[in-house]
Design a protein around this motif. Sequence first.
Motif, PDB file in Angstrom:
ATOM      1  N   TYR B  29      -5.567  28.103-134.377  1.00  0.00           N
ATOM      2  CA  TYR B  29      -5.890  26.748-133.951  1.00  0.00           C
ATOM      3  C   TYR B  29      -4.598  26.153-133.406  1.00  0.00           C
ATOM      4  O   TYR B  29      -3.558  26.164-134.096  1.00  0.00           O
ATOM      5  CB  TYR B  29      -6.345  25.888-135.138  1.00  0.00           C
ATOM      6  CG  TYR B  29      -7.783  26.090-135.547  1.00  0.00           C
ATOM      7  CD1 TYR B  29      -8.831  25.711-134.712  1.00  0.00           C
ATOM      8  CD2 TYR B  29      -8.100  26.627-136.796  1.00  0.00           C
ATOM      9  CE1 TYR B  29     -10.161  25.877-135.116  1.00  0.00           C
ATOM     10  CE2 TYR B  29      -9.415  26.795-137.202  1.00  0.00           C
ATOM     11  CZ  TYR B  29     -10.450  26.411-136.344  1.00  0.00           C
ATOM     12  OH  TYR B  29     -11.756  26.575-136.735  1.00  0.00           O
ATOM     13  N   LYS B  36      -7.711  30.868-137.169  1.00  0.00           N
ATOM     14  CA  LYS B  36      -8.997  30.244-137.522  1.00  0.00           C
ATOM     15  C   LYS B  36      -9.535  30.819-138.830  1.00  0.00           C
ATOM     16  O   LYS B  36     -10.042  30.087-139.676  1.00  0.00           O
ATOM     17  CB  LYS B  36     -10.011  30.488-136.393  1.00  0.00           C
ATOM     18  CG  LYS B  36      -9.778  29.639-135.178  1.00  0.00           C
ATOM     19  CD  LYS B  36     -10.799  29.911-134.090  1.00  0.00           C
ATOM     20  CE  LYS B  36     -10.371  31.092-133.253  1.00  0.00           C
ATOM     21  NZ  LYS B  36     -11.233  31.322-132.078  1.00  0.00           N
ATOM     22  N   ASP B 169     -17.035  31.549-133.702  1.00  0.00           N
ATOM     23  CA  ASP B 169     -16.235  31.180-132.524  1.00  0.00           C
ATOM     24  C   ASP B 169     -16.642  31.996-131.298  1.00  0.00           C
ATOM     25  O   ASP B 169     -15.995  31.921-130.267  1.00  0.00           O
ATOM     26  CB  ASP B 169     -14.742  31.372-132.804  1.00  0.00           C
ATOM     27  CG  ASP B 169     -14.344  32.833-132.801  1.00  0.00           C
ATOM     28  OD1 ASP B 169     -15.219  33.688-133.051  1.00  0.00           O
ATOM     29  OD2 ASP B 169     -13.165  33.126-132.547  1.00  0.00           O
ATOM     30  N   HIS B 200     -19.823  25.782-134.060  1.00  0.00           N
ATOM     31  CA  HIS B 200     -19.010  26.634-133.188  1.00  0.00           C
ATOM     32  C   HIS B 200     -17.603  26.041-133.146  1.00  0.00           C
ATOM     33  O   HIS B 200     -17.416  24.853-132.911  1.00  0.00           O
ATOM     34  CB  HIS B 200     -19.623  26.662-131.784  1.00  0.00           C
ATOM     35  CG  HIS B 200     -18.780  27.392-130.795  1.00  0.00           C
ATOM     36  ND1 HIS B 200     -17.856  26.756-129.992  1.00  0.00           N
ATOM     37  CD2 HIS B 200     -18.702  28.719-130.494  1.00  0.00           C
ATOM     38  CE1 HIS B 200     -17.252  27.660-129.239  1.00  0.00           C
ATOM     39  NE2 HIS B 200     -17.751  28.859-129.521  1.00  0.00           N
ATOM     40  N   THR B 201     -16.617  26.891-133.384  1.00  0.00           N
ATOM     41  CA  THR B 201     -15.249  26.396-133.435  1.00  0.00           C
ATOM     42  C   THR B 201     -14.422  27.037-132.331  1.00  0.00           C
ATOM     43  O   THR B 201     -14.740  28.139-131.862  1.00  0.00           O
ATOM     44  CB  THR B 201     -14.640  26.645-134.839  1.00  0.00           C
ATOM     45  OG1 THR B 201     -13.381  25.997-134.917  1.00  0.00           O
ATOM     46  CG2 THR B 201     -14.478  28.122-135.148  1.00  0.00           C
ATOM     47  N   ASN B 202     -13.384  26.297-131.933  1.00  0.00           N
ATOM     48  CA  ASN B 202     -12.583  26.756-130.806  1.00  0.00           C
ATOM     49  C   ASN B 202     -11.116  26.447-131.091  1.00  0.00           C
ATOM     50  O   ASN B 202     -10.786  25.358-131.564  1.00  0.00           O
ATOM     51  CB  ASN B 202     -13.069  26.003-129.548  1.00  0.00           C
ATOM     52  CG  ASN B 202     -12.370  26.454-128.292  1.00  0.00           C
ATOM     53  OD1 ASN B 202     -11.181  26.228-128.119  1.00  0.00           O
ATOM     54  ND2 ASN B 202     -13.112  27.102-127.421  1.00  0.00           N
ATOM     55  N   SER B 205     -10.168  23.546-128.885  1.00  0.00           N
ATOM     56  CA  SER B 205     -11.081  22.409-128.946  1.00  0.00           C
ATOM     57  C   SER B 205     -11.217  21.678-127.613  1.00  0.00           C
ATOM     58  O   SER B 205     -11.006  20.475-127.517  1.00  0.00           O
ATOM     59  CB  SER B 205     -10.632  21.432-130.039  1.00  0.00           C
ATOM     60  OG  SER B 205     -11.598  20.424-130.185  1.00  0.00           O
ATOM     61  N   ASN B 259     -17.299  23.870-129.801  1.00  0.00           N
ATOM     62  CA  ASN B 259     -15.860  23.766-129.551  1.00  0.00           C
ATOM     63  C   ASN B 259     -15.146  22.860-130.555  1.00  0.00           C
ATOM     64  O   ASN B 259     -14.187  22.167-130.198  1.00  0.00           O
ATOM     65  CB  ASN B 259     -15.579  23.240-128.130  1.00  0.00           C
ATOM     66  CG  ASN B 259     -16.004  24.236-127.082  1.00  0.00           C
ATOM     67  OD1 ASN B 259     -15.934  25.447-127.314  1.00  0.00           O
ATOM     68  ND2 ASN B 259     -16.473  23.737-125.945  1.00  0.00           N
TER      69      ASN B 259
END
Lengths: 252, 280
Positions: B29, B36, B169, B200-202, B205, B259
């Motif tokens: 991140y 992450k 992700d 959902h992660t980014n 972002s 994101n």
Amino acid sequence: MMLKCSYKYISIAKVGNSVDENEDSILVPSSSELEREPVIKFAISDGATESSFSKEWSSLLVSCYKDMPFDIANLPLTINAISERWQLKTSAIELPWYAQQKLENGAFATFLGITLNLEEQTFESVSIGDCTLFQVRNDELIRSFPITSIEDFGNTPSLFATNSKFQTDYEKSVKYLKGEAIRSGDLLILASDALAMWLFKRLSEGEKPWLILFILLKYENYQTDFSDWIFNKIKDKEMKNDDISVILINIE
Amino acid sequence: MAYSAEISRNNPSCFLFVIDQSGSMADEYVSIRKPKSEALADVINRMLQQLVIKCAKSEGVRDYYYVGVIGYGANGVRPAFGGSLSGKNLVPISEIANNPVRIEERIKRVPDGAGGLVDTKVKFPIWFDPVADGGTPMTEAFRKANTIIADWLNSHPNCFPPVVIHITDGESTDGDPTEEMNKLTSQASNDGNVILFNLHTNARSVNPISFPGPEVQLPDQYAEMLFNGASFLPDFMRKVAVQEFGLNLSDGAKAFVLNGDIDLIITAIEIGTRPSLQLR
């Protein structure tokens, strides 16, 4: 003329919990106090389910109400002193990591205390949260305190906290009644929140719900009768499943 | 009325976390310069710690909840708890309390009482270690989630509905999981349907979207698949979002984030685990 009084009380754990998991506590006078003393005290405290050692906290609050001042000027010192006793009790116990961390948040409880002056025929009361006092005269409700209608109940009542960091402002959250008159024939009811809510519901439908309490607590075997009655009310979703406590005081 | 069942030891509920452990989860991140996978492991471990503390009473921990964490990545789909809980799908919260893999000491900044901050050591139990390797067998993960939840509902038909929180992700590498997601959200107790969060992660972002309604414009089919699979947020969760996070969400808001950075993922988990406030 000095009035007299008699009382009945009961406190039961929520359905599904064992008797020793009941986090409500009650203060009632001994029979010798009742016979001799002109000033007598009653109290109910409802320990918060979300905190640990709440029973110890509610129990200390009601027992200390007997001898310690709860007026607004002395309240901070009183609660601090009671909190120290609670900390002394709980720090003596060896606890696993989660219980230690939970303990750091402290315990919380609502509280309702009433002091009767039978000689002066008056009473005063102190309250934080949603335990409620009902005063009935000639079969009519003449006062409820501090809650006055069912809309006043919320999910986050004000509470006495062992940890001053989490204590709400006393001036705003602690309510007082002073110098209120009592007469022979009055009925005073101190009820924890779930029962108080039920009383308000019945009142709003024009009923006189104290009659059933009065009848239930009249019998010798009232513990079982009352528990069965509560169980049915909870089962029928008329009452919230919670620890339930009530003190009925007859002024004579 | 749905989502009103009491959560008690006689009628416990459950949370199931479905965590993407594919190779891309090793990316850092940007905001916190931490992979992450590690940041999410911290979040899950902290959530477990808070849930344990919430259920702790003077006599021990009350089993208001059963919790499971399953991971998917290089080793397929498998339960992700370590130590003596390894291999277990749903575990009562008291068993979780008493069986962390280890208890680490972490430094936490706390108010010093004079307006400043001071470093203090805190105990930080670990149940779940980060993994980031291989592909993204999302369909298989949802198939497994369906089995776990079906078994749970079979033995707890009146429970407060299970909440499943899926964090990823990337894109599925084993086909379209839509059917399995739909199957999951159509499972129900007598108190309502399973609630599925698709988070959902980014790492960077870019253009985050949180809890959108049907009017949202999504960038691609993959985002639409996660959006369509997610549940509508029930009223009580939307109330939590407004009251505690200042998020004014529409009636049609979905349990979906695209994101999201780590803070947004934490907020979504906080909202998703709020049935824990309904303990009685």
